[in-house]
Motif scaffolding. Structure first.
Motif, PDB file in Angstrom:
ATOM      1  N   LEU A 100       0.906  -1.227   0.236  1.00 20.04           N
ATOM      2  CA  LEU A 100       0.015  -0.022   0.146  1.00 20.04           C
ATOM      3  C   LEU A 100       0.969   1.346   0.084  1.00 20.04           C
ATOM      4  O   LEU A 100       0.533   2.375  -0.661  1.00 20.04           O
ATOM      5  N   TRP A 101       1.999   1.136   0.872  1.00 20.19           N
ATOM      6  CA  TRP A 101       2.808   2.472   0.879  1.00 20.19           C
ATOM      7  C   TRP A 101       3.705   2.677  -0.423  1.00 20.19           C
ATOM      8  O   TRP A 101       3.896   3.488  -0.871  1.00 20.19           O
ATOM      9  N   SER A 102       3.875   1.254  -1.141  1.00 16.29           N
ATOM     10  CA  SER A 102       4.340   1.359  -2.555  1.00 16.29           C
ATOM     11  C   SER A 102       3.294   1.879  -3.338  1.00 16.29           C
ATOM     12  O   SER A 102       4.078   2.803  -4.235  1.00 16.29           O
ATOM     13  N   ALA A 103       2.295   1.669  -3.293  1.00 19.66           N
ATOM     14  CA  ALA A 103       1.276   2.328  -4.170  1.00 19.66           C
ATOM     15  C   ALA A 103       1.264   3.796  -3.784  1.00 19.66           C
ATOM     16  O   ALA A 103       0.967   4.695  -4.826  1.00 19.66           O
ATOM     17  N   CYS A 104       1.210   4.287  -2.673  1.00 23.10           N
ATOM     18  CA  CYS A 104       1.362   5.712  -2.213  1.00 23.10           C
ATOM     19  C   CYS A 104       2.630   6.561  -3.073  1.00 23.10           C
ATOM     20  O   CYS A 104       2.419   7.379  -3.410  1.00 23.10           O
ATOM     21  N   MET A 105       3.690   5.765  -2.949  1.00 23.10           N
ATOM     22  CA  MET A 105       4.823   6.290  -3.730  1.00 23.10           C
ATOM     23  C   MET A 105       4.711   6.602  -5.135  1.00 23.10           C
ATOM     24  O   MET A 105       4.971   7.233  -5.683  1.00 23.10           O
ATOM     25  N   MET A 106       3.718   5.485  -5.800  1.00 20.18           N
ATOM     26  CA  MET A 106       3.553   5.479  -7.086  1.00 20.18           C
ATOM     27  C   MET A 106       2.500   6.819  -7.351  1.00 20.18           C
ATOM     28  O   MET A 106       2.646   7.440  -8.387  1.00 20.18           O
ATOM     29  N   VAL A 122      -3.753   5.140   7.121  1.00 24.57           N
ATOM     30  CA  VAL A 122      -3.009   3.953   7.746  1.00 24.57           C
ATOM     31  C   VAL A 122      -2.199   4.304   9.089  1.00 24.57           C
ATOM     32  O   VAL A 122      -2.419   3.586   9.986  1.00 24.57           O
ATOM     33  N   ASP A 123      -1.735   5.444   9.142  1.00 23.99           N
ATOM     34  CA  ASP A 123      -1.023   6.064  10.416  1.00 23.99           C
ATOM     35  C   ASP A 123      -2.129   5.978  11.650  1.00 23.99           C
ATOM     36  O   ASP A 123      -1.973   5.371  12.806  1.00 23.99           O
ATOM     37  N   GLU A 124      -3.526   6.491  11.296  1.00 18.01           N
ATOM     38  CA  GLU A 124      -4.342   6.251  12.386  1.00 18.01           C
ATOM     39  C   GLU A 124      -4.825   4.990  12.726  1.00 18.01           C
ATOM     40  O   GLU A 124      -4.777   4.701  13.951  1.00 18.01           O
ATOM     41  N   VAL A 125      -4.858   4.127  11.735  1.00 19.52           N
ATOM     42  CA  VAL A 125      -5.056   2.672  12.120  1.00 19.52           C
ATOM     43  C   VAL A 125      -4.205   1.876  12.745  1.00 19.52           C
ATOM     44  O   VAL A 125      -4.264   1.257  13.668  1.00 19.52           O
ATOM     45  N   LEU A 126      -2.773   2.134  12.397  1.00 20.62           N
ATOM     46  CA  LEU A 126      -1.645   1.812  13.335  1.00 20.62           C
ATOM     47  C   LEU A 126      -1.724   2.217  14.537  1.00 20.62           C
ATOM     48  O   LEU A 126      -1.399   1.697  15.699  1.00 20.62           O
ATOM     49  N   ALA A 127      -2.031   3.687  14.719  1.00 19.65           N
ATOM     50  CA  ALA A 127      -1.708   4.315  16.092  1.00 19.65           C
ATOM     51  C   ALA A 127      -3.002   3.836  17.029  1.00 19.65           C
ATOM     52  O   ALA A 127      -2.703   3.621  18.198  1.00 19.65           O
ATOM     53  N   GLU A 154      -9.907  -7.413   7.577  1.00 19.39           N
ATOM     54  CA  GLU A 154     -10.284  -6.521   8.528  1.00 19.39           C
ATOM     55  C   GLU A 154      -9.613  -5.267   8.816  1.00 19.39           C
ATOM     56  O   GLU A 154      -9.979  -4.065   8.818  1.00 19.39           O
ATOM     57  N   TYR A 155      -8.153  -5.475   8.466  1.00 19.04           N
ATOM     58  CA  TYR A 155      -7.122  -4.443   8.485  1.00 19.04           C
ATOM     59  C   TYR A 155      -7.482  -3.302   7.477  1.00 19.04           C
ATOM     60  O   TYR A 155      -7.719  -2.269   7.409  1.00 19.04           O
ATOM     61  N   ARG A 156      -7.637  -3.934   6.329  1.00 22.23           N
ATOM     62  CA  ARG A 156      -8.129  -3.178   5.013  1.00 22.23           C
ATOM     63  C   ARG A 156      -9.459  -2.294   5.315  1.00 22.23           C
ATOM     64  O   ARG A 156      -9.435  -1.279   4.928  1.00 22.23           O
ATOM     65  N   ASP A 157     -10.455  -2.965   5.954  1.00 23.54           N
ATOM     66  CA  ASP A 157     -11.579  -2.465   6.031  1.00 23.54           C
ATOM     67  C   ASP A 157     -11.478  -1.061   7.037  1.00 23.54           C
ATOM     68  O   ASP A 157     -12.214  -0.166   7.027  1.00 23.54           O
ATOM     69  N   ALA A 158     -10.513  -1.409   8.004  1.00 19.46           N
ATOM     70  CA  ALA A 158     -10.277  -0.398   9.167  1.00 19.46           C
ATOM     71  C   ALA A 158      -9.654   0.862   8.247  1.00 19.46           C
ATOM     72  O   ALA A 158      -9.969   2.254   8.535  1.00 19.46           O
ATOM     73  N   ILE A 159      -8.787   0.647   7.382  1.00 17.09           N
ATOM     74  CA  ILE A 159      -8.316   1.810   6.754  1.00 17.09           C
ATOM     75  C   ILE A 159      -9.414   2.443   5.677  1.00 17.09           C
ATOM     76  O   ILE A 159      -9.417   3.606   5.702  1.00 17.09           O
ATOM     77  N   ILE A 160     -10.086   1.474   5.291  1.00 17.87           N
ATOM     78  CA  ILE A 160     -11.196   2.165   4.172  1.00 17.87           C
ATOM     79  C   ILE A 160     -12.202   3.000   5.032  1.00 17.87           C
ATOM     80  O   ILE A 160     -12.638   4.245   4.705  1.00 17.87           O
ATOM     81  N   ARG A 161     -12.410   2.580   6.314  1.00 13.28           N
ATOM     82  CA  ARG A 161     -13.425   3.360   7.250  1.00 13.28           C
ATOM     83  C   ARG A 161     -12.894   4.813   7.518  1.00 13.28           C
ATOM     84  O   ARG A 161     -13.396   5.883   7.466  1.00 13.28           O
ATOM     85  N   LYS A 162     -11.358   4.786   7.816  1.00 12.90           N
ATOM     86  CA  LYS A 162     -10.784   5.741   7.843  1.00 12.90           C
ATOM     87  C   LYS A 162     -10.879   6.946   6.944  1.00 12.90           C
ATOM     88  O   LYS A 162     -11.061   8.138   7.136  1.00 12.90           O
ATOM     89  N   ILE A 163     -10.596   6.219   5.650  1.00  6.54           N
ATOM     90  CA  ILE A 163     -10.676   7.296   4.535  1.00  6.54           C
ATOM     91  C   ILE A 163     -12.040   7.859   4.176  1.00  6.54           C
ATOM     92  O   ILE A 163     -12.307   8.932   3.779  1.00  6.54           O
ATOM     93  N   ARG A 164     -12.949   6.950   4.412  1.00  7.28           N
ATOM     94  CA  ARG A 164     -14.301   7.483   4.212  1.00  7.28           C
ATOM     95  C   ARG A 164     -14.726   8.786   5.218  1.00  7.28           C
ATOM     96  O   ARG A 164     -15.505   9.751   4.906  1.00  7.28           O
TER      97      ARG A 164
END
Ligand code: NAD
Length: 336
Positions: free
Chosen positions: A278-284, A301-306, A323-333
């Protein structure tokens, strides 16, 4: 208009982390369209081609590739497809940022280094010669051209990203001609950047210092093999391979991939950490000028990790990849 990119799904955990990353990119409104291909060992068993011709053609059209890890047989069989891709498209600069994350507890909290690994030569040219039953020679190639461009890129990166120091890592005490040439070129180019501090270290000493005092490293530039080893070491300092992204840049093409491999030991178990890809995709996205979208994903991602309640097992959590993916998507929404 959306930018068409090529996606290779790869082996092992490749397909599962790719699907996950594409869903997150979609939720963040990335301005991307995709041409997606299965490549690697599994594809070879299915269709007799490791990378189908149409997949190569797609990358040649789009010039940007998001790539999942590919399994390479050890000691026999086909040459690494990663090495093949890097050479075929002259993706000479392998850039690997390793940064501590406040959410991931490791013995060090202040790691922030970027490794510039030369990507096209050194022992990775794969030229081995059997001399007799008991003797094999392997060629290590270092050229002025390849060394100059990666070293210059490292200094340019330091200049443009407010970095203070560039360290050249080598073994010129033993390999006086090959690594000696790399070091000589480094010393020459360093003179053109008087505002940036520079030094050099021998690879064995660097390994020791990296695990004793990693915050002394800022930008590192090094030949292919040392760069490979040091970046896995760096990933250990920041919480593991699931957190280390990379870009592979050439003059005409760009490929973005996680540093880790296909992790066959956990494939299909729904526990792979997709963050590195995902971070590679961010670099892209940043490479393509879509900085806002990349920033949104990085913040999520930072918020989910924190938050720490939804982490994959490599980060000592119990969440599945999904579940990790969905947590990131919720933060993005929440940010949309
Ligand atoms: P690996 O990186 O696949 O795995 C090393 C360890 O880290 C394993 O225990 C694995 O489970 C863990 N790990 C790796 N990525 C993870 C993730 N995202 N989430 C959670 N845990 C993760 O290294 P390996 O086992 O030595 O190599 C497996 C295969 O991958 C080999 O065939 C190798 O050649 C290939 N490989 C490919 C690439 C690439 O495609 N760029 C890079 C390295 C290795």
């Amino acid at each position: 208009m959306k930018k068409m990119i090529t996606v290779f799904k790869g082996d092992g955990i490749g397909p599962e982390i790719t699907d996950c990353v594409l869903e997150i990119l979609e939720s963040a409104g990335a301005g991307l369209d995709y041409e997606i291909y299965n490549v690697g060992e599994a594809e070879w068993k299915r269709n007799g081609a490791l990378i189908p011709d149409e997949a190569y053609a797609s990358f040649e059209r789009n010039r940007v590739l998001l790539k999942s890890p590919i399994t390479t047989p050890i000691g026999h069989g086909f040459r690494s497809l990663n090495v093949t891709l890097r050479n075929k498209y002259d993706l000479y600069a392998n850039i690997r940022p390793a940064k501590s994350n406040i959410a991931v507890k490791t013995p060090f909290s202040d790691v922030d280094m970027v490794i510039f690994r030369e990507n096209t030569e050194d022992l990775y040219v794969g030229v081995e010669e059997k001399i007799d039953e008991d003797t094999v020679h392997a060629k290590k190639i270092i050229t002025r051209k390849a060394s100059t461009r990666i070293i210059r890129d490292a200094f340019e990166y330091a200049k443009n990203h407010g970095r203070k120091k560039v360290t050249c890592v080598h073994k010129a005490n033993i390999l006086k001609m090959s690594d000696g040439l790399f070091l000589d070129i480094f010393e020459q180019i360093a003179k053109e950047y008087p505002e940036i501090e520079h030094n050099d270290k021998i690879i064995d000493n660097t390994c020791m210092q990296m695990v004793m005092n990693p915050n002394q490293f800022d930008v590192i530039v090094t030949p292919n093999l040392y760069g490979d080893l040091l970046s896995d070491l760096a990933s250990g300092l920041i919480g593991g391979l699931g957190l280390l992204p990379s870009s592979n840049l050439g003059t005409d093409y760009a490929m973005f991939e996680a540093v880790h491999g296909s992790a066959p030991d956990i494939a299909g178990k729904h526990i792979a950490n997709p963050t590195a890809l995902l971070w590679s995709a961010c670099m892209m996205l940043e490479y393509l000028g879509q900085k806002e979208c990349a920033g949104k994903i990085r913040r999520a991602v930072d918020e989910v990790l924190a938050d720490g309640t939804c982490l994959t097992p490599d980060l000592h959590g119990t969440a599945t990849t999904e579940e990790y993916r969905d947590a990131i998507i919720r933060k993005i929404r929440e940010m949309n």
